[in-house]
Design an enzyme around this catalytic site. Structure first.
Site, mmCIF file in Angstrom:
data_model
loop_
_atom_site.group_PDB
_atom_site.id
_atom_site.type_symbol
_atom_site.label_atom_id
_atom_site.label_comp_id
_atom_site.label_asym_id
_atom_site.label_seq_id
_atom_site.Cartn_x
_atom_site.Cartn_y
_atom_site.Cartn_z
ATOM 1 N N HIS A 18 17.722 -106.433 40.452
ATOM 2 C CA HIS A 18 19.018 -106.996 40.861
ATOM 3 C C HIS A 18 19.690 -107.701 39.681
ATOM 4 C CE1 HIS A 18 21.802 -109.082 43.724
ATOM 5 N NE2 HIS A 18 21.771 -110.006 42.763
ATOM 6 N N GLU A 19 18.940 -108.576 39.022
ATOM 7 C CA GLU A 19 19.503 -109.344 37.913
ATOM 8 C C GLU A 19 19.861 -108.453 36.722
ATOM 9 O OE1 GLU A 19 20.457 -112.360 38.075
ATOM 10 O OE2 GLU A 19 19.602 -112.767 40.044
ATOM 11 N N HIS A 22 23.448 -107.253 36.963
ATOM 12 C CA HIS A 22 24.415 -108.227 36.449
ATOM 13 C C HIS A 22 24.388 -108.248 34.925
ATOM 14 C CE1 HIS A 22 25.216 -109.630 40.434
ATOM 15 N NE2 HIS A 22 24.037 -110.188 40.619
#
Length: 421
Positions: A18-19, A22
């Site tokens: 997920h990170e 970003h």
């Protein structure tokens, strides 16, 4: 121990992926990612890349995080603070040390009177604490600042901060985390489809397998047999076959099937099974398997869509009739991981895919502090033609974060009571 390792694996992979979403799109947008961390807590390893990002591994293997310039108070400086400056031969500042844990022998002691690390890139103060010797130093764009805990990060001039990127780039950066979770789910479910050797072909009634000590085996049914009729009901696909078995309850069935070019009949009494609060009737046969590559790829998509749909339906049920019992936090994930650990790696992958999909959907909820809340602010900015002030956005985010923390505490406590008391 095995259950704990599986939990850490699932949680860490899902959060780090997920990170990374970003991180990747922030870098593409020219936003400075000051730190990309795997794990939480004290730093045990760090490496600074040529891109200015500090890559760290932290002690607690619980997910990770990304620190993007513009998302927090950038510097810990304030007037009156004594720092150490490391300069080059032209007296341009390369490093600002605010930590008492780090000793730079050649640093210039400076008591700060004022500074601007956003636009002017200057720092002014009394050298060696001498009020008669106030100097202003130019700070390099690639200078670093050593924080109080010893973490060394790049400074963040305004041009590389999150808010300086174009609106569409910021929206994509915010969306990238959930998007990566959706991609991870698809990859996992596709891997499972290949690992299983194929996916169920629900358009056929050909049996792929017969369980041992089951009513079907006792009746003489074998893998490869094609069921054509159950009692007086003609069946042409697996859904019709399943429905016919359930409709007969536990009454004896007359099954007509084709075996080796012969039409045969058998009588079978279904076995009653309680599953997820439902009463089901089973005879011990498996659906046909399509082993083609295209079927496996489509199977990955289908399983992803099915998990997405189940979660959306559960979310709708939660909204209509809210209950903490319908929510799960880290404790619930640990309990699910523990069960998966006893059932093999394919079950672990399946749980990881489902949790990744869950995290992606959850983060898209329009709640401040979540990615969905940030996207809502992006849309508002697009409609207004200008962003909300940083003060207002900060207040909204803080309120959302506070509510999320309260909900997390309540969910965790509820999970503890459910699973351990």
């Amino acid at each position: 121990m095995k259950a704990l390792l599986v939990f850490l694996l699932i949680f860490s992979v899902v959060v780090v992926v997920h990170e990374f979403g970003h991180f990747y799109f922030a870098k593409r947008a020219g936003i400075l990612v000051r730190e990309f961390a795997i794990g939480m807590g004290p730093k045990i390893y760090s490496h600074r890349g040529k891109d200015g990002t500090l890559y760290t591994i932290r002690l607690l293997p619980l997910g990770g995080y990304v620190r993007m310039a513009g998302f927090e108070e950038e510097e810990e400086l304030k007037p009156g603070m004594v720092v150490g400056l490391v300069t080059d031969k032209d007296e341009h500042v390369l490093k600002i040390n605010t930590s008492k844990k780090v000793n730079l022998t050649q640093a210039i002691p400076l008591e700060i009177t004022q500074y601007d690390l956003l636009d002017q890139l200057t720092i002014t103060g009394f050298v060696n604490g001498n009020e008669q010797d106030e100097q202003t130093f130019t700070v390099s764009k690639t200078a670093t600042i050593i924080e109080e805990d010893g973490t060394e990060l790049r400074i963040a001039p305004r041009e590389v901060q999150f808010q300086s990127a174009k609106l569409w780039q910021r929206m994509l950066t915010n969306f990238a985390g959930p998007m990566n979770n959706f991609i991870l789910s698809f990859v996992i479910f596709t891997v499972l489809a290949f690992a299983q050797g194929g996916v169920q072909d629900l358009n056929s009634t050909v049996i792929s397998g017969v369980g041992s000590d089951t009513p079907a085996q006792a009746a003489g049914l074998k893998a490869g047999d094609k069921i054509t009729k159950i009692n007086d009901t003609t069946v042409t696909d697996w859904a019709e076959l399943t429905q016919a078995i359930q409709a007969a309850d536990d009454q004896t069935l007359t099954i007509q099937y084709e075996q080796a070019d012969q039409t045969k009949e058998a009588t079978v009494t279904p076995k009653k099974v309680e599953q997820n609060g439902q009463t089901l009737y089973q005879i011990g046969i498996s659906a046909p398997i399509n082993t083609s590559t295209s079927a496996k790829l489509i199977g990955g998509v289908t399983m992803s869509i099915q998990s997405f749909t189940r979660i959306i339906k559960a979310l709708g049920s939660l909204i209509q009739n809210f209950s903490l019992d319908k929510l799960g936090g880290p404790v619930a994930i640990f309990e699910i991981s523990s069960q998966a650990a006893t059932q093999g790696w394919m079950t672990v992958l399946s749980v990881m895919g489902l949790i990744s999909m869950n995290l992606g959907i959850f983060n898209l909820l329009p709640i401040p502090a979540l990615d969905g809340g940030k996207l809502v602010l992006n849309v508002i900015e697009g409609v207004r033609g200008k962003p909300l002030s940083q003060e207002k956005e900060g207040i909204i985010t803080l309120i959302g974060f506070g509510l999320m923390m309260v909900l997390m505490v309540l969910v965790t406590w509820n999970d503890i009571q459910r699973f351990f008391f």
